[in-house]
Write a protein that holds these residues in place. Structure first.
Motif, short mmCIF file in Angstrom:
data_model
loop_
_atom_site.label_atom_id
_atom_site.label_comp_id
_atom_site.label_asym_id
_atom_site.label_seq_id
_atom_site.Cartn_x
_atom_site.Cartn_y
_atom_site.Cartn_z
N HIS A 171 69.83 1.54 -68.47
CA HIS A 171 68.96 1.98 -67.38
C HIS A 171 69.79 2.45 -66.19
CE1 HIS A 171 69.94 -2.17 -66.61
NE2 HIS A 171 69.59 -2.03 -65.34
N LEU A 172 71.11 2.44 -66.35
CA LEU A 172 72.04 2.86 -65.30
C LEU A 172 72.90 3.99 -65.83
CD1 LEU A 172 73.31 -0.71 -64.48
CD2 LEU A 172 71.62 0.56 -63.17
N ASP A 173 73.26 4.91 -64.93
CA ASP A 173 74.14 5.99 -65.34
C ASP A 173 74.72 6.63 -64.08
OD1 ASP A 173 75.51 7.75 -66.94
OD2 ASP A 173 73.74 8.58 -67.91
N VAL A 174 75.59 7.59 -64.27
CA VAL A 174 76.04 8.41 -63.14
C VAL A 174 75.37 9.76 -63.28
CG1 VAL A 174 78.21 7.18 -62.92
CG2 VAL A 174 78.11 9.25 -64.32
N LYS A 175 75.12 10.40 -62.13
CA LYS A 175 74.45 11.70 -62.17
C LYS A 175 75.42 12.79 -62.61
CE LYS A 175 71.27 10.49 -58.41
NZ LYS A 175 70.95 10.66 -56.98
N VAL A 176 76.58 12.83 -61.98
CA VAL A 176 77.57 13.88 -62.27
C VAL A 176 78.92 13.21 -62.52
CG1 VAL A 176 78.69 15.98 -61.42
CG2 VAL A 176 76.31 15.47 -60.76
N ASP A 211 82.92 2.36 -55.09
CA ASP A 211 81.98 1.43 -54.44
C ASP A 211 81.11 0.70 -55.45
OD1 ASP A 211 82.76 2.20 -51.81
OD2 ASP A 211 81.59 4.04 -52.05
N CYS A 212 80.74 1.38 -56.51
CA CYS A 212 79.89 0.76 -57.54
C CYS A 212 80.57 -0.47 -58.14
CB CYS A 212 79.54 1.78 -58.62
SG CYS A 212 81.00 2.57 -59.35
N VAL A 213 81.87 -0.35 -58.38
CA VAL A 213 82.62 -1.46 -58.98
C VAL A 213 82.76 -2.60 -57.97
CG1 VAL A 213 84.85 -2.16 -59.95
CG2 VAL A 213 83.88 0.10 -60.51
N ARG A 214 83.06 -2.24 -56.74
CA ARG A 214 83.35 -3.26 -55.73
C ARG A 214 82.11 -4.06 -55.36
NH1 ARG A 214 84.65 -2.02 -51.01
NH2 ARG A 214 83.97 0.14 -50.95
N VAL A 215 80.94 -3.42 -55.41
CA VAL A 215 79.74 -4.09 -54.91
C VAL A 215 78.99 -4.89 -55.98
CG1 VAL A 215 78.03 -2.27 -55.33
CG2 VAL A 215 77.89 -3.68 -53.26
N CYS A 216 79.20 -4.57 -57.22
CA CYS A 216 78.39 -5.20 -58.28
C CYS A 216 78.76 -6.68 -58.47
CB CYS A 216 78.57 -4.45 -59.60
SG CYS A 216 77.57 -5.20 -60.91
N PRO A 217 77.79 -7.58 -58.31
CA PRO A 217 78.08 -9.01 -58.44
C PRO A 217 78.22 -9.46 -59.90
CG PRO A 217 75.75 -8.70 -58.00
CD PRO A 217 76.38 -7.33 -57.93
N TYR A 229 72.77 1.90 -53.75
CA TYR A 229 72.92 2.20 -52.33
C TYR A 229 74.38 2.22 -51.89
CZ TYR A 229 67.94 1.59 -52.39
OH TYR A 229 66.60 1.73 -52.69
N ALA A 230 75.24 1.57 -52.65
CA ALA A 230 76.66 1.51 -52.25
C ALA A 230 77.38 2.82 -52.51
CB ALA A 230 77.36 0.38 -53.00
N CYS A 231 77.00 3.53 -53.53
CA CYS A 231 77.70 4.77 -53.88
C CYS A 231 77.54 5.79 -52.75
CB CYS A 231 77.17 5.34 -55.19
SG CYS A 231 77.90 6.95 -55.57
N SER A 232 78.64 6.09 -52.10
CA SER A 232 78.58 6.99 -50.94
C SER A 232 78.33 8.43 -51.35
CB SER A 232 79.87 6.88 -50.13
OG SER A 232 80.99 7.06 -50.98
N HIS A 233 78.38 8.70 -52.66
CA HIS A 233 78.11 10.06 -53.16
C HIS A 233 76.70 10.18 -53.73
CE1 HIS A 233 82.38 10.93 -52.69
NE2 HIS A 233 82.63 9.77 -53.25
N ASP A 234 75.90 9.16 -53.58
CA ASP A 234 74.54 9.16 -54.14
C ASP A 234 74.56 9.62 -55.60
OD1 ASP A 234 71.79 8.88 -54.27
OD2 ASP A 234 71.40 10.89 -53.50
N ASN A 235 75.45 9.02 -56.36
CA ASN A 235 75.71 9.51 -57.72
C ASN A 235 75.27 8.52 -58.80
OD1 ASN A 235 76.67 11.59 -59.37
ND2 ASN A 235 78.62 10.51 -59.71
N VAL A 236 74.46 7.55 -58.42
CA VAL A 236 74.02 6.54 -59.38
C VAL A 236 72.59 6.80 -59.82
CG1 VAL A 236 73.49 4.07 -59.70
CG2 VAL A 236 75.59 4.76 -58.53
N VAL A 237 72.37 6.85 -61.11
CA VAL A 237 71.01 6.89 -61.67
C VAL A 237 70.59 5.45 -61.88
CG1 VAL A 237 69.56 7.62 -63.59
CG2 VAL A 237 71.48 9.06 -62.86
N TRP A 238 69.50 5.05 -61.24
CA TRP A 238 69.09 3.65 -61.30
C TRP A 238 67.59 3.58 -61.61
CZ3 TRP A 238 66.00 -0.29 -60.00
CH2 TRP A 238 66.53 -1.58 -60.04
N THR A 239 67.24 2.91 -62.68
CA THR A 239 65.84 2.65 -63.00
C THR A 239 65.74 1.20 -63.47
OG1 THR A 239 66.13 3.33 -65.30
CG2 THR A 239 65.34 5.02 -63.75
N TYR A 240 64.54 0.66 -63.47
CA TYR A 240 64.35 -0.65 -64.07
C TYR A 240 64.39 -0.51 -65.59
CZ TYR A 240 62.98 -2.98 -59.75
OH TYR A 240 62.97 -3.52 -58.49
N PRO A 241 64.86 -1.53 -66.30
CA PRO A 241 64.75 -1.51 -67.76
C PRO A 241 63.27 -1.48 -68.16
CG PRO A 241 66.17 -3.31 -67.03
CD PRO A 241 65.50 -2.76 -65.81
#
Ligand code: SF4
Ligand code: SF4
Length: 89
Positions: free
Chosen positions: A17-22, A33-39, A66-78
């Motif tokens: 349910h997660l991906d990168v846009k580009v 940022d995605c790596v650093r912020v993920c708990p 929200y952490a990705c400063s490039h707004d490059n995360v595809v995020w949906t609920y499973p």
């Protein structure tokens, strides 16, 4: 933190349910940022520059989105019934 994560139940949705846009944006990104912020250590750096995503362990907290400063995360609920189950108390 890791001890607590072992108490979380996941139901693998089968598809991420997660991906990168580009992908090319990730290749040029040096902040990860995605790596650093993920708990839950879902996002992991890779030699190719596009992070690996261990979506099965996602806590659905939305931080990477929200952490990705490039707004490059595809995020949906499973899909309904899949994903994480929290126990309170
Ligand atoms: S922070 Fe955004 S652009 Fe950078 S690697 Fe992660 S998803 Fe890609
Ligand atoms: S939603 Fe939270 S737990 Fe899931 S990948 Fe993003 S930061 Fe990690």
């Amino acid at each position: 933190m890791e001890d607590r994560l072992y108490t979380v139940k996941y139901n693998d949705p089968g598809d991420s349910h997660l991906d990168v846009k580009v992908s090319d944006i990730c290749v040029q990104c040096d902040s990860y940022d995605c790596v650093r912020v993920c708990p839950a250590n879902v996002w992991r750096e890779s030699e190719e520059g596009v992070p690996h995503i261990a979506y099965e362990n996602c806590l659905e907290c939305s931080s990477c989105r929200y952490a990705c400063s490039h707004d490059n995360v595809v995020w949906t609920y499973p899909e309904t019934g899949a994903g994480v189950t929290f126990k309170h108390g």
